[in-house]
Design a protein around this motif. Structure first.
Motif, PDB file in Angstrom:
ATOM      1  N   GLU A  37     -34.140  34.505 -10.782  1.00 22.70           N
ATOM      2  CA  GLU A  37     -33.202  35.413 -11.536  1.00 22.70           C
ATOM      3  C   GLU A  37     -33.584  35.451 -13.368  1.00 22.70           C
ATOM      4  O   GLU A  37     -33.224  34.933 -13.944  1.00 22.70           O
ATOM      5  CB  GLU A  37     -31.925  35.901 -11.175  1.00 22.70           C
ATOM      6  CG  GLU A  37     -30.817  36.573 -12.076  1.00 22.70           C
ATOM      7  CD  GLU A  37     -31.073  38.471 -11.916  1.00 22.70           C
ATOM      8  OE1 GLU A  37     -31.509  38.501 -12.974  1.00 22.70           O
ATOM      9  OE2 GLU A  37     -31.596  38.633 -10.708  1.00 22.70           O
ATOM     10  N   ARG A  38     -34.035  36.614 -13.806  1.00 25.05           N
ATOM     11  CA  ARG A  38     -34.053  37.284 -14.994  1.00 25.05           C
ATOM     12  C   ARG A  38     -32.722  37.237 -15.893  1.00 25.05           C
ATOM     13  O   ARG A  38     -32.977  36.426 -17.899  1.00 25.05           O
ATOM     14  CB  ARG A  38     -35.137  37.598 -15.472  1.00 25.05           C
ATOM     15  CG  ARG A  38     -35.094  39.325 -15.318  1.00 25.05           C
ATOM     16  CD  ARG A  38     -35.891  40.328 -15.802  1.00 25.05           C
ATOM     17  NE  ARG A  38     -36.027  41.764 -15.526  1.00 25.05           N
ATOM     18  CZ  ARG A  38     -36.689  42.867 -15.785  1.00 25.05           C
ATOM     19  NH1 ARG A  38     -37.599  41.941 -16.455  1.00 25.05           N
ATOM     20  NH2 ARG A  38     -36.516  44.353 -15.245  1.00 25.05           N
ATOM     21  N   LYS A  39     -31.586  37.723 -15.623  1.00 27.57           N
ATOM     22  CA  LYS A  39     -30.032  37.395 -16.035  1.00 27.57           C
ATOM     23  C   LYS A  39     -29.876  35.981 -16.084  1.00 27.57           C
ATOM     24  O   LYS A  39     -30.104  35.499 -15.077  1.00 27.57           O
ATOM     25  CB  LYS A  39     -29.855  38.560 -15.799  1.00 27.57           C
ATOM     26  CG  LYS A  39     -30.087  39.715 -15.966  1.00 27.57           C
ATOM     27  CD  LYS A  39     -29.573  41.462 -15.122  1.00 27.57           C
ATOM     28  CE  LYS A  39     -30.382  42.757 -15.167  1.00 27.57           C
ATOM     29  NZ  LYS A  39     -31.327  43.091 -14.563  1.00 27.57           N
ATOM     30  N   SER A  40     -28.675  35.851 -16.489  1.00 27.29           N
ATOM     31  CA  SER A  40     -27.927  34.748 -16.994  1.00 27.29           C
ATOM     32  C   SER A  40     -26.594  35.040 -15.450  1.00 27.29           C
ATOM     33  O   SER A  40     -25.960  33.764 -15.710  1.00 27.29           O
ATOM     34  CB  SER A  40     -27.142  34.730 -18.089  1.00 27.29           C
ATOM     35  OG  SER A  40     -26.361  35.425 -18.629  1.00 27.29           O
ATOM     36  N   SER A  49     -24.449  45.498 -19.912  1.00 22.25           N
ATOM     37  CA  SER A  49     -25.241  44.725 -21.267  1.00 22.25           C
ATOM     38  C   SER A  49     -24.804  45.741 -22.285  1.00 22.25           C
ATOM     39  O   SER A  49     -25.796  46.074 -22.993  1.00 22.25           O
ATOM     40  CB  SER A  49     -26.407  44.650 -21.094  1.00 22.25           C
ATOM     41  OG  SER A  49     -27.826  45.187 -20.633  1.00 22.25           O
ATOM     42  N   TYR A  90     -36.537  42.822 -24.991  1.00 25.88           N
ATOM     43  CA  TYR A  90     -35.241  43.118 -23.190  1.00 25.88           C
ATOM     44  C   TYR A  90     -35.960  44.795 -23.789  1.00 25.88           C
ATOM     45  O   TYR A  90     -36.212  45.555 -22.515  1.00 25.88           O
ATOM     46  CB  TYR A  90     -34.252  43.506 -23.313  1.00 25.88           C
ATOM     47  CG  TYR A  90     -34.042  43.620 -24.406  1.00 25.88           C
ATOM     48  CD1 TYR A  90     -32.971  45.232 -23.739  1.00 25.88           C
ATOM     49  CD2 TYR A  90     -33.301  42.987 -25.639  1.00 25.88           C
ATOM     50  CE1 TYR A  90     -32.302  45.888 -25.387  1.00 25.88           C
ATOM     51  CE2 TYR A  90     -32.307  43.944 -27.157  1.00 25.88           C
ATOM     52  CZ  TYR A  90     -32.073  45.188 -26.752  1.00 25.88           C
ATOM     53  OH  TYR A  90     -31.887  46.086 -27.425  1.00 25.88           O
ATOM     54  N   SER A  95     -36.111  44.686 -19.237  1.00 24.79           N
ATOM     55  CA  SER A  95     -35.173  44.109 -18.542  1.00 24.79           C
ATOM     56  C   SER A  95     -33.379  44.411 -18.885  1.00 24.79           C
ATOM     57  O   SER A  95     -32.859  43.676 -17.765  1.00 24.79           O
ATOM     58  CB  SER A  95     -35.242  42.804 -19.242  1.00 24.79           C
ATOM     59  OG  SER A  95     -34.974  41.965 -20.201  1.00 24.79           O
ATOM     60  N   ASP A  96     -33.221  45.332 -19.192  1.00 21.68           N
ATOM     61  CA  ASP A  96     -31.752  46.152 -19.777  1.00 21.68           C
ATOM     62  C   ASP A  96     -31.445  46.348 -18.586  1.00 21.68           C
ATOM     63  O   ASP A  96     -32.416  47.601 -17.961  1.00 21.68           O
ATOM     64  CB  ASP A  96     -31.615  46.523 -20.855  1.00 21.68           C
ATOM     65  CG  ASP A  96     -32.584  47.568 -21.265  1.00 21.68           C
ATOM     66  OD1 ASP A  96     -33.521  47.611 -20.851  1.00 21.68           O
ATOM     67  OD2 ASP A  96     -32.209  48.450 -21.907  1.00 21.68           O
ATOM     68  N   THR A  97     -30.435  47.266 -18.226  1.00 20.15           N
ATOM     69  CA  THR A  97     -29.781  47.540 -16.942  1.00 20.15           C
ATOM     70  C   THR A  97     -29.526  49.201 -17.617  1.00 20.15           C
ATOM     71  O   THR A  97     -28.752  49.165 -18.600  1.00 20.15           O
ATOM     72  CB  THR A  97     -28.932  47.243 -16.609  1.00 20.15           C
ATOM     73  OG1 THR A  97     -27.356  46.745 -17.264  1.00 20.15           O
ATOM     74  CG2 THR A  97     -29.390  45.661 -15.636  1.00 20.15           C
ATOM     75  N   ASN A 163     -31.524  33.277 -15.917  1.00 20.73           N
ATOM     76  CA  ASN A 163     -32.936  33.294 -17.368  1.00 20.73           C
ATOM     77  C   ASN A 163     -34.346  33.111 -16.733  1.00 20.73           C
ATOM     78  O   ASN A 163     -35.012  32.595 -17.671  1.00 20.73           O
ATOM     79  CB  ASN A 163     -31.358  32.117 -18.338  1.00 20.73           C
ATOM     80  CG  ASN A 163     -30.797  32.728 -18.345  1.00 20.73           C
ATOM     81  OD1 ASN A 163     -30.218  33.624 -18.731  1.00 20.73           O
ATOM     82  ND2 ASN A 163     -29.673  31.945 -18.253  1.00 20.73           N
TER      83      ASN A 163
END
Length: 487
Positions: A37-40, A49, A90, A95-97, A163
Motif C-alpha cells: 500500500e503506497r499510503k501510510s 488528505s 503525489y 496518488s492523492d485521493t 508507504n
C-alpha cells in the motif's frame, strides 16, 4: 484452466484489497500473502488528505493518455536513491485521493458491507440533519475505519507493507517479480527492493487518474486561464468556490454531490452541463432554482473566455469549470503486454477479474454499477479459490468468447465493465465459479444474491430525490426562481 499458487501479492489496501486479503488468508492454502500500500494507512480512496494541494499537473498528458507513466527504476537491488519530484510527487503520480470534507457513502450499508463485516451504524450530524435517524449514508471516516478494521480484526495488518509503491510487476517464467519502493521520510530517500510471487492480485481501485473529455479549445483555455479547469477529484471544500461562477460538467453521483455543495456558496446560478443524468436518479438533482441546465460543452475560446454549448448558446466566461466526469484505469506498474486499456476499459479479462492470457494476474473492484463494495467479495473469493487450485477457470477460448459476446452486447467501452444491468447473473456466476470452501478450511461462504439489496438501493434513490425536492421548494420559497439565460 487450473492455477496453483503458494505466494500471492495484493496491491492496494482499500476495500478491494481488504476483502482480497481476507479471502486469501481464510482459504488456508498459501504460504505467503503480502499486501503493498503506497499510503501510510489502510482505506484506499477513502483516505482524506486535505494537506495535499490538489491540481492537475498536465491537462495535455491526461487528454493524450500519457499521465501516470512508469518511472525509471534502478538496475541493482536492494538500493537507496534520492527523493525526486518525478518519482515522489503525489500530483505527478496521482496518488492523492478524491475525498472532500463532507463526503458520505452513496449506497446503503447493506449493499456496501461484506457478508461477515457489517458497516457500523454510525450516523454523522450532517446525515442526521438531512435524512433523519435512519439515514443510510456513512461519513467517509466511518468507511475508512471500517476498511482498516477488516485488516486489524484478524491480524492482517501485519501482512501490509505501508508507504510502499509497486513500481513494476514482471512475469519471469512462472514467477512474478515485483519491484518495490518505500519512502523513508526522515532520510528523504527511496528504498528499493524486489520480491517474488506466484500470483498478483491488483486491488488499486479506479479512482486515481481523472478522466477529462477532449473538448476543442480546452487545452488552450486551461493555459490562458490557469486554475480554471479542475476535476472533482480535487474538490476539497466549498471555500474554494465562494462567489465563483461555476460550470459543472457531468451527470453522475460525483456531479450531483458537488453541485449541491457548491451551489450554497457560489455565484448563482451554477451551470450544470450534461448530456443526461444517471438513469437511476433522473433529473431531480439538477432541477433547482439556483441551477441552469445546459447540454455538453462544444468549444472553449481561450481568446475571449467564452464557452459554447452544443445547443448554440454560450456564456462569456467561468471562474471554475469542474469536470465531474469520472476516472480512467491506470496500472503503470504493469507491462502493456499484460494489460491493455482501450476505450476506457481493461481488455482481456474474464468476468472483469481474471487475465485471460495469464490468470495468475487478477483484478478486484474494476467494475461499475455493481453494488460496491459487495461485489468485491464475490470477486475476491473466486480469485482465492482459483489461485488455491480449488476452482477451475474455463479454457482460454471460452473466456475469450465470453469477452467477445459481452462486447457485442454492451459495446467495447465504459458499458463493458458496468454490471448494473446484469447484477444477479454477475453475482451468481462468480459464486458458481468460487464454489463452496474446501472441507476443514475457514474459506469464506458466499450467500445467494438477494433482491433486497436492489430494493435498498431504490430506497436511497427515493430518499435523495425527496431531499432534492425539499431543497428546491425551500429555495423557491426564499426567492423568485432564476430565469434560464441570465448567466
Amino acid at each position: 484452466m487450473r492455477v496453483k499458487a503458494r505466494r500471492v501479492a495484493v496491491i492496494g489496501a482499500g476495500p478491494a484489497g481488504a476483502i482480497a486479503t481476507d479471502a486469501l488468508v481464510k482459504e488456508q492454502a498459501f504460504d505467503t500473502v503480502r499486501v503493498f500500500e503506497r499510503k501510510s494507512v489502510a482505506g484506499g480512496t477513502w483516505v482524506y488528505s486535505p494537506e495535499l494541494s490538489p491540481s492537475i499537473p498536465s491537462l495535455c498528458a491526461l487528454l493524450e493518455q500519457k499521465a501516470d507513466q512508469p518511472v525509471t527504476i534502478p538496475t541493482d537491488f536492494p538500493c537507496d536513491t534520492n527523493k525526486t519530484e518525478s518519482i515522489n510527487s503525489y500530483q505527478i503520480r496521482y496518488s492523492d485521493t478524491g475525498i472532500h470534507e463532507n463526503l458520505h457513502s452513496n449506497l446503503p450499508p447493506q449493499t456496501m458491507s461484506f457478508t461477515q463485516e457489517p458497516i457500523p451504524n454510525i450516523i454523522s450530524e450532517r446525515a442526521l440533519a438531512q435524512y433523519g435517524p435512519n439515514a443510510p449514508f456513512r461519513h467517509r471516516e466511518v468507511i475508512r475505519e471500517w476498511v482498516e478494521e477488516i485488516f486489524n480484526h484478524a491480524g492482517h495488518q501485519d501482512l501490509v507493507e505501508f508507504n510502499t509503491t509497486v513500481e513494476h510487476a514482471e512475469k519471469r517464467g512462472d514467477e512474478w517479480v515485483l519491484t518495490l519502493r518505500k519512502l523513508i521520510p526522515e532520510k528523504k530517500r527511496n528504498h528499493w527492493w524486489q520480491e517474488v510471487f506466484d500470483a498478483v492480485v491488483v486491488a488499486t481501485g479506479h479512482f486515481s487518474l481523472p478522466y477529462v473529455p477532449d473538448i476543442p479549445g480546452l487545452v488552450e483555455y486551461d493555459q490562458r486561464f490557469p486554475g480554471t479547469v479542475r476535476h472533482s477529484k480535487h474538490f476539497r471544500s466549498t471555500n474554494e468556490f465562494k462567489g465563483m461562477k461555476v460550470v459543472l460538467v457531468g451527470g453522475s453521483v460525483s456531479a450531483f454531490d458537488a453541485l449541491h455543495e457548491i451551489r450554497t456558496v457560489s455565484k448563482r446560478p451554477v451551470i450544470a452541463s450534461l448530456r443526461e443524468p444517471l438513469p437511476a436518479f433522473g433529473w431531480g438533482a439538477f432541477t433547482h432554482p439556483h441551477v441552469v441546465i445546459k447540454p455538453p460543452i462544444a468549444r472553449f475560446h481561450a481568446d475571449s473566455g467564452q464557452i459554447d454549448f452544443s445547443d448554440g448558446t454560450s456564456i462569456d466566461h467561468a471562474d471554475v469549470v469542474l469536470f465531474a466526469t469520472g476516472y480512467d484505469f491506470s496500472f503503470p506498474f504493469l507491462d502493456k503486454s499484460k494489460v491493455e486499456i482501450r476505450n476506457r476499459r481493461i481488455r482481456g479479462l474474464y468476468h472483469h477479474v481474471f487475465s485471460i492470457s495469464d490468470p495468475t494476474l487478477s483484478f478486484i473492484g474494476m467494475v461499475a454499477g455493481g453494488l460496491t463494495f459487495r461485489v468485491f467479495e464475490w470477486q475476491a473469493v473466486a480469485v482465492a479459490r482459483v489461485l488455491a487450485g480449488r476452482a477451475t477457470l474455463p479454457p482460454q477460448e471460452d473466456m475469450e468468447r465470453w469477452e467477445a459476446e459481452r462486447i457485442a452486447k454492451r459495446g467495447d467501452g465504459v458499458g463493458f465493465f458496468s454490471i448494473a444491468q446484469d447484477l444477479e447473473d454477475s453475482f451468481e456466476e462468480l459464486g458458481m465459479l468460487a464454489g463452496e470452501p474446501a472441507a476443514g478450511t475457514t474459506g469464506r461462504v458466499l450467500p445467494k444474491y438477494e433482491q433486497s439489496w436492489i430494493e435498498a438501493f431504490q430506497e436511497i434513490v427515493t430518499l435523495r430525490n425527496r431531499w432534492w425536492a425539499q431543497e428546491r421548494l425551500k429555495s423557491e420559497a426564499c426567492s423568485n426562481p432564476l430565469v434560464e439565460g441570465k448567466l
